[in-house]
Enzyme design. Sequence first.
Site, mmCIF file in Angstrom:
data_model
loop_
_atom_site.group_PDB
_atom_site.id
_atom_site.type_symbol
_atom_site.label_atom_id
_atom_site.label_comp_id
_atom_site.label_asym_id
_atom_site.label_seq_id
_atom_site.Cartn_x
_atom_site.Cartn_y
_atom_site.Cartn_z
ATOM 1 N N LYS A 246 -44.839 11.178 4.593
ATOM 2 C CA LYS A 246 -43.871 11.956 5.371
ATOM 3 C C LYS A 246 -42.638 12.168 4.503
ATOM 4 C CE LYS A 246 -40.542 11.370 9.167
ATOM 5 N NZ LYS A 246 -40.059 10.489 10.247
ATOM 6 N N ASP A 251 -33.241 13.695 8.437
ATOM 7 C CA ASP A 251 -33.647 13.801 9.840
ATOM 8 C C ASP A 251 -32.424 13.683 10.742
ATOM 9 O OD1 ASP A 251 -34.943 13.847 12.242
ATOM 10 O OD2 ASP A 251 -35.703 11.786 12.118
ATOM 11 N N LYS A 258 -29.602 12.750 16.759
ATOM 12 C CA LYS A 258 -29.365 11.304 16.661
ATOM 13 C C LYS A 258 -27.869 11.012 16.812
ATOM 14 C CE LYS A 258 -33.135 10.290 13.436
ATOM 15 N NZ LYS A 258 -33.958 9.331 14.195
ATOM 16 N N ASP A 269 -35.668 9.224 5.413
ATOM 17 C CA ASP A 269 -36.842 9.704 6.138
ATOM 18 C C ASP A 269 -37.873 10.410 5.254
ATOM 19 O OD1 ASP A 269 -37.874 9.291 8.608
ATOM 20 O OD2 ASP A 269 -37.218 11.197 9.465
ATOM 21 N N ASP A 328 -37.037 14.712 17.777
ATOM 22 C CA ASP A 328 -36.845 13.608 16.828
ATOM 23 C C ASP A 328 -38.162 12.901 16.506
ATOM 24 O OD1 ASP A 328 -35.546 11.945 15.109
ATOM 25 O OD2 ASP A 328 -34.551 10.728 16.652
ATOM 26 N N GLU A 330 -40.548 14.070 14.881
ATOM 27 C CA GLU A 330 -40.981 15.188 14.028
ATOM 28 C C GLU A 330 -41.935 14.769 12.936
ATOM 29 O OE1 GLU A 330 -38.266 13.487 13.506
ATOM 30 O OE2 GLU A 330 -38.602 13.058 11.385
ATOM 31 N N ARG A 332 -44.511 12.864 12.934
ATOM 32 C CA ARG A 332 -45.928 12.935 13.314
ATOM 33 C C ARG A 332 -46.411 14.377 13.366
ATOM 34 N NH1 ARG A 332 -44.535 9.815 18.767
ATOM 35 N NH2 ARG A 332 -43.002 9.015 17.287
HETATM 36 ZN ZN LIG Z 1 -36.995 11.795 13.689
#
Ligand SMILES: [Zn+2]
Length: 481
Positions: A246, A251, A258, A269, A328, A330, A332
């Site tokens: 990933k 993010d 967030k 991230d 959030d 995201e 996956r």
């Molecule tokens: Zn996220």
Amino acid sequence: MLTFNANSRLNKDAVIVFLTEESAKSKKWNFKNLSLSKDILQVISAKQFLANEGEQFPLVRGKQVCLLVGLGKRSDVTKTSLRTITSQAVLSPFLKKLKSIDIVAHEQNEATIIGIIEGILIGGYRWEKYIAKKSAVLSKSICILSVSKKIYIDTIASCAGVNLTRDLVNDNADVVNSNTIEKTIRHIVSGKKNISLKILTEKELKKKGLNLLLAVNKGSKYPPKLIIVNYRGSSKKGDYTAIVGKGVTFDTGGLNLKPTGYIETMRLDMGGAGAVIGTLKNTISLKIKKNILFVCGVVENAIGPNAYKPGDVVKSYDGKTVEVANTDAEGRLVLADALSYLVKNYKPARIIDLATLTGACVVALGYDYSGLVSSDDNFAKKVLAAANDTDDRAWQLPSYNGLKDHLKSQYADIKNTGLPKGAAGTMSAGEFLRQFVGKTKWAHLDIAGTAFVAGPSRMYFGYGATGAGVRLLTDLLKNKL
Ligand SMILES: [Zn+2]
């Protein structure tokens, strides 16, 4: 700088001597410098140094410092304690001004030497690009006495991959964006005959329908990319292992933004993609004899007028429609398209993906264990063996069919959040991914807790990225498959 020298004389600015309680008591050392042995003997006889775990005693001999370092009882020495104590020793205030250091290991076996080298190179790493006054130990010249050259070279090479990952994760998100990641990968693979590179650009991603990956990137000014490195290390055809990371370069959480306190470290991230790149570097330098696909799904989850919205329904590459219950969640989405694209077009024998995927993983396992979810117990065992051997720890969480029920959506075939908040979010995120790998053997490592140290130093890691996953994957590919 770590140099190899099998027969160095003890004549550097400093010498670090590791002793277990037993070796201190036995008073048997194989030092070439007898006068040093005598001095050590005196300190031990006077009970000034007991070799307790982490104990340090500086023996000053003229301009030279001999630092005695205790490891505790021999049976209590662990992979972690050896690395931690080594990093504390080379960073010791007693050696601060000294430039060249010899190290005398307490044992000469492979695991000990690897532990000491990792303690120096991984434990001594500090992210200081933007700090004027550098403190890093890596500017010293350090030499470990009497070890095999091969272990030395291989371990140094493998630490280089770990620290490359850390550099990529630690730098500003606008410095390490999707273009930089592409450039870094191009640089690593350039001129290598057994490697080919495929990059799916925004145009190709649209044409092929990787709409989940595209949706996440809609608010970003950087282009999305799916980067696939095909490494052919084996003459055997096929039998590919795919490693998928990933790579969310920042993010924000998207429109499910967030809050302060959670957003500051979100450059981390892309830790999964970072680990894939570090492992790629190691695979090349260690000439690993396997066929491997190194894959990075690189996007930025930013906000703006183009950002995707909570409640959107998006058609995935494999045809399922997905309700974006939370922008959030995201990672996956990015991985789902990357995984199903690989399964359909490359048919790898097995896939392992890495992602800083869920805060829930920190709730479940804290910061020292990555979460493992797998559809294949045999494969999971190999991943856990590699985690254990390398001190790049992982712990397996359950994966079972019933979890799928929690991903049911009123608006689409599936939604991107699962169990109610607070309940096993790592497992439902894993379950979401499992819906996109078909029957391919698959393992997923959630490195949300392990990839980054946001507070004070932890184990042998200073502030910032740890390179979680790189040592595990390097060992898995080299020795376990
Ligand atoms: Zn996220």
